[in-house]
Enzyme design. Sequence first.
Site, PDB file in Angstrom:
ATOM      1  N   MET A 103       0.842  -1.202   0.000  1.00 24.47           N
ATOM      2  CA  MET A 103       0.000   0.000   0.000  1.00 24.47           C
ATOM      3  C   MET A 103       0.878   1.253   0.000  1.00 24.47           C
ATOM      4  SD  MET A 103      -3.409  -0.945   2.079  1.00 24.47           S
ATOM      5  CE  MET A 103      -2.758  -0.748   3.712  1.00 24.47           C
TER       6      MET A 103
ATOM      7  N   ALA B 282       4.040   3.996   0.993  1.00 26.53           N
ATOM      8  CA  ALA B 282       4.738   4.546   2.160  1.00 26.53           C
ATOM      9  C   ALA B 282       5.796   3.531   2.578  1.00 26.53           C
ATOM     10  CB  ALA B 282       3.769   4.868   3.299  1.00 26.53           C
TER      11      ALA B 282
ATOM     12  N   HIS C 211       9.029   1.199   3.429  1.00 25.02           N
ATOM     13  CA  HIS C 211      10.130   1.205   4.400  1.00 25.02           C
ATOM     14  C   HIS C 211      10.971  -0.041   4.153  1.00 25.02           C
ATOM     15  CE1 HIS C 211       7.637  -1.781   6.318  1.00 25.02           C
ATOM     16  NE2 HIS C 211       6.650  -0.918   6.458  1.00 25.02           N
TER      17      HIS C 211
ATOM     18  N   GLY D  90      11.088  -2.832   5.519  1.00 30.09           N
ATOM     19  CA  GLY D  90      10.347  -4.104   5.544  1.00 30.09           C
ATOM     20  C   GLY D  90       9.868  -4.458   4.144  1.00 30.09           C
ATOM     21  N   HIS D  91       9.287  -3.481   3.459  1.00 26.62           N
ATOM     22  CA  HIS D  91       8.840  -3.703   2.073  1.00 26.62           C
ATOM     23  C   HIS D  91      10.035  -3.995   1.161  1.00 26.62           C
ATOM     24  CE1 HIS D  91       5.560  -0.781   3.446  1.00 26.62           C
ATOM     25  NE2 HIS D  91       4.867  -1.851   3.095  1.00 26.62           N
TER      26      HIS D  91
ATOM     27  N   LYS E 180       4.641 -10.071   9.303  1.00 22.24           N
ATOM     28  CA  LYS E 180       4.110  -9.079  10.233  1.00 22.24           C
ATOM     29  C   LYS E 180       2.587  -9.147  10.202  1.00 22.24           C
ATOM     30  CE  LYS E 180       3.654  -4.269  11.208  1.00 22.24           C
ATOM     31  NZ  LYS E 180       2.442  -3.907  10.449  1.00 22.24           N
TER      32      LYS E 180
ATOM     33  N   ARG F 128       2.463   2.947   9.177  1.00 24.08           N
ATOM     34  CA  ARG F 128       1.714   3.747  10.156  1.00 24.08           C
ATOM     35  C   ARG F 128       2.626   4.365  11.213  1.00 24.08           C
ATOM     36  NH1 ARG F 128      -2.036  -0.416   8.980  1.00 24.08           N
ATOM     37  NH2 ARG F 128      -4.082   0.386   8.324  1.00 24.08           N
TER      38      ARG F 128
HETATM   39  P1  AMP Z   1       1.409  -2.941   3.478  1.00 26.43           P
HETATM   40  O1  AMP Z   1       1.980  -1.897   2.564  1.00 26.43           O
HETATM   41  O2  AMP Z   1       1.423  -2.558   4.911  1.00 26.43           O
HETATM   42  O3  AMP Z   1       0.106  -3.494   2.985  1.00 26.43           O
HETATM   43  O4  AMP Z   1       2.428  -4.154   3.397  1.00 26.43           O
HETATM   44  C1  AMP Z   1       2.787  -4.737   2.172  1.00 26.43           C
HETATM   45  C2  AMP Z   1       3.527  -6.021   2.452  1.00 26.43           C
HETATM   46  O5  AMP Z   1       4.699  -5.722   3.210  1.00 26.43           O
HETATM   47  C3  AMP Z   1       2.695  -7.000   3.285  1.00 26.43           C
HETATM   48  O6  AMP Z   1       2.940  -8.316   2.810  1.00 26.43           O
HETATM   49  C4  AMP Z   1       3.254  -6.796   4.674  1.00 26.43           C
HETATM   50  O7  AMP Z   1       3.113  -7.916   5.501  1.00 26.43           O
HETATM   51  C5  AMP Z   1       4.716  -6.526   4.370  1.00 26.43           C
HETATM   52  N1  AMP Z   1       5.342  -5.814   5.487  1.00 26.43           N
HETATM   53  C6  AMP Z   1       4.895  -4.679   6.093  1.00 26.43           C
HETATM   54  N2  AMP Z   1       5.705  -4.361   7.120  1.00 26.43           N
HETATM   55  C7  AMP Z   1       6.675  -5.306   7.170  1.00 26.43           C
HETATM   56  C8  AMP Z   1       7.790  -5.549   8.015  1.00 26.43           C
HETATM   57  N3  AMP Z   1       8.082  -4.749   9.025  1.00 26.43           N
HETATM   58  N4  AMP Z   1       8.565  -6.637   7.764  1.00 26.43           N
HETATM   59  C9  AMP Z   1       8.259  -7.472   6.749  1.00 26.43           C
HETATM   60  N5  AMP Z   1       7.222  -7.310   5.911  1.00 26.43           N
HETATM   61  C10 AMP Z   1       6.437  -6.249   6.121  1.00 26.43           C
END
Ligand code: AMP
Length: 280
Positions: free
Chosen positions: A30, A32, A34, A36-37, A149, A187
Site C-alpha cells: 500500500m 509509504a 520502508h 520491511g517492504h 508481520k 503507520r
Molecule cells: P502494506 O503496505 O502494509 O500493505 O504491506 C505490504 C507487504 O509488506 C505486506 O505483505 C506486509 O506484511 C509486508 N510488510 C509490512 N511491514 C513489514 C515488516 N516490518 N517486515 C516485513 N514485511 C512487512
Amino acid sequence: MHLFSTIAEVRNFSEKVKVSGKSIGFVPTMGALHDGHIELVKKAKAENVVVICSIFVNPTQFDNAEDLKKYPRTLEADCELLRSANCDAVFAPSAEEMYEEMPRLAFDFGNLETVMEGKFRKGHFNGVGIVVGKLFNIVSPHKAYFGKKDLQQVAVVKRLVKDLNFGLEIIPCETIRETDGLAMSSRNRRLSTQGREQAFNVYLSLKIAQEALKMGSTVVHAKAEVERHFKNLPQFAIEYFEIVDFETFEPITLFNPDRQTAICTANYLEGVRLIDNIVF
Ligand code: AMP
C-alpha cells in the site's frame, strides 16, 4: 524502472516477460515504503528475473474511513526506494482503475474472520481477498511475497490461492524491525517523536508473554504479566493480545512446546493502530 497506472499496461508488460521465459516475483503493497517492504523486493529479485511491485491503498480493506484518509501516500519517494532495490516495474493504479464497479463477490475465510484481525476489522479480509485476487489475475506472477508481520493475512492469501487454484507460490518473509524491536510499518510515521520512542513496548509485550510461557507460566498468567506492564503506560490501549496455535489461530490455554505458538497483538498508541506478532 517502469511506472504503470493502468491494468492494460502492467498486463501487457507481464505477458511479454512471460513469453520471453522469465520469472516474475510480485510484491503487493500500500506504499509509504520502508525497509520491511524493500526486503520483500530484494528477496523477490534474488529469486526471480523480473520484480513487479504494486502500490495501492485499497479502500475495500479499510473498516475505518479515518484510517484510510490518514494512510500515508508517498509515491515519489517509494519509486526512489524501489529503483535502488532494482525493482523492474511499479503498478500504481487509481481506485477507479481497480474498481470500475464495486465487486459483489464475498469471501468467507472461516475462523480467520472471527479471531484477532478478522474479529476487530470487519470485512477487512474480504477486501484483502478481493484486491489480492484481482492483482494476481492482473500481474500473473510466479511467486508473490508477503510479510509475516501480517500473519493472518498470509494465511488468508494462502487459502485464496489454494481454493481458487491461482498457479503461483506464496513466499512468507520475516518481519523487519527497527533497532529497538518495533516492527516497521507505514503507520509508524504517524507517531509523534515521543510516541515513536515508546512504541517498542508493543514488541516488548510479546517478548514478556513469550518469556513467561517458556518459564512455565499458564496463558492466563502470561497475559496478566502483559496487562501489568501496560498499567504504567496508560497511553497504550490494547485491542487484543492473543496467544494462539500457529496452525489454527485458535486461542490456546496451555503452552505446548511441541507445537508452534503465535503471540499476536493490536495496540493503539496516539490513535495509531500498531500490530505485531511472534511465532515460536
Ligand atoms: P502494506 O503496505 O502494509 O500493505 O504491506 C505490504 C507487504 O509488506 C505486506 O505483505 C506486509 O506484511 C509486508 N510488510 C509490512 N511491514 C513489514 C515488516 N516490518 N517486515 C516485513 N514485511 C512487512
